[in-house]
Design an enzyme around this catalytic site. Structure first.
Site, PDB file in Angstrom:
ATOM      1  N   LYS A  66       6.790  -4.872   7.317  1.00  0.00           N
ATOM      2  CA  LYS A  66       5.484  -4.524   6.759  1.00  0.00           C
ATOM      3  C   LYS A  66       5.569  -3.118   6.165  1.00  0.00           C
ATOM      4  CE  LYS A  66       0.845  -5.520   8.351  1.00  0.00           C
ATOM      5  NZ  LYS A  66      -0.035  -5.475   9.506  1.00  0.00           N
TER       6      LYS A  66
HETATM    7  C1  E4P Z   1      -3.125  -7.050   9.296  1.00  0.00           C
HETATM    8  O1  E4P Z   1      -2.109  -7.209   8.687  1.00  0.00           O
HETATM    9  C2  E4P Z   1      -3.821  -5.762   9.317  1.00  0.00           C
HETATM   10  O2  E4P Z   1      -3.037  -4.789   9.918  1.00  0.00           O
HETATM   11  C3  E4P Z   1      -5.164  -5.904   9.941  1.00  0.00           C
HETATM   12  O3  E4P Z   1      -5.797  -7.025   9.421  1.00  0.00           O
HETATM   13  C4  E4P Z   1      -6.010  -4.656   9.898  1.00  0.00           C
HETATM   14  O4  E4P Z   1      -7.318  -4.957  10.231  1.00  0.00           O
HETATM   15  P1  E4P Z   1      -8.448  -3.908  10.636  1.00  0.00           P
HETATM   16  O5  E4P Z   1      -9.076  -3.396   9.409  1.00  0.00           O
HETATM   17  O6  E4P Z   1      -9.403  -4.701  11.454  1.00  0.00           O
HETATM   18  O7  E4P Z   1      -7.762  -2.818  11.397  1.00  0.00           O
END
Ligand code: E4P
Length: 292
Positions: A109
């Site tokens: 990621k």
């Molecule tokens: C997923 O890949 C993300 O890290 C996640 O959806 C972040 O979500 P949030 O805005 O609820 O922290």
């Protein structure tokens, strides 16, 4: 030209092995998992407080790999000292290699920032990449141009910031349309989903993957009882339709250009990067082995 019609994959937005067991007990399918420094740091703290043991971020990854058989996104940091100012392509490359070589189910990621794009270019598609913290069409274009396997538009944070659902919808639809027109193979992973409505919206517009946090899944169980499972299954039975050209290739030709983003998009990106780094720092999350 390849046409593909695939189901919307159901990803779970958690790093907690306990959540996997909760989902499993209810027969909820897990097609993928997404983790980030915030969710990782929560688990690392929970295990320390509840079980009195200190675990590393890779210990958490090991637990998830043992419990599931799906791809799991693992976030890079790109900085030796948890500061956005010191993000460095070489560190992103080293972290990507560490993650990619660790287990073939791990997806690297990368935050959608300039140094991570340089790293993606250097890696030339060696590992699957999920480009995260996407708040703008410009970033989504870059994610495709730099060979992203996935791009993650952060829908809920946009709605929370602007108090407008339509901006998040417009971003998601715009990306899906543009990728469709360009015939590129980057998949759209709808992220930062905050409620059932946003989940249904992402499924309606044909996101390839939806990643759903545990509080949303639990709320669905509160609201619908066992019917929540049927709703999740229904989301998975929806189809994302795309045409991908077999000739499509990343060109690594576009530059990250802050001026192509609106001020609120830049603010959300900067805040997102800082929060992930702060949360990583709070537990000493690191992808690379620490220097002795
Ligand atoms: C997923 O890949 C993300 O890290 C996640 O959806 C972040 O979500 P949030 O805005 O609820 O922290």
């Amino acid at each position: 030209m390849q046409h593909y019609l695939s189901m919307v994959l159901f990803s779970v937005d958690t790093a907690d092995p306990k959540d996997v067991l909760w989902l499993r007990e209810r027969g909820i399918p897990i097609d993928k998992m997404t983790t980030n420094p915030t969710s990782k740091s929560k688990v690392m703290k929970r295990i320390r407080d509840e079980e009195g043991r200190t675990v590393s971020s890779f210990d958490v990854v090991d637990m998830l790999l043992d419990l599931t058989d799906c791809p799991i996104s693992v976030e890079t940091l790109g900085t030796p000292d948890y500061r956005p100012e010191t993000m460095d392509p070489d560190i992103f490359v080293q972290e990507a290699e560490t993650i990619g070589k660790y287990d073939s189910r791990l997806v690297v990621k990368f935050p959608l920032v300039a140094p991570a794009l340089v790293a993606a270019r250097a890696l030339e598609g060696m590992y699957p990449v999920n480009f995260t913290l996407c708040f703008s069409a410009h970033q989504a274009d870059l994610a495709a141009d730099y060979g992203g396997t996935y791009v993650s538009p952060f829908l809920g944070r946009i709605v929370a910031e602007l108090e407008r659902d339509d901006e998040a919808e417009a971003l998601l639809r715009g990306i899906i349309e543009k990728y469709g027109k360009d015939l590129c193979s980057t998949k759209v992973l709808a992220a930062s989903i905050r409620n059932e409505e946003q989940l249904m919206m992402a499924a309606k517009y044909g996101a390839d993957v939806v990643t759903v946090p545990m509080n949303v899944i639990r709320d669905m169980y509160e609201a619908h009882g066992e019917g929540a499972l049927a709703i999740i299954q229904d989301v998975r039975l929806r189809r994302s339709r795309r045409t991908v050209s077999s000739l499509w290739r990343p060109t690594y030709s576009k530059d990250f250009n802050y001026s192509e983003m609106q001020p609120w998009q830049r603010e959300l990106l900067d805040a997102g990067v800082r929060t992930f780094l702060d949360d990583a720092r709070s537990v000493g999350y690191s992808v690379l082995p620490k220097a002795a």
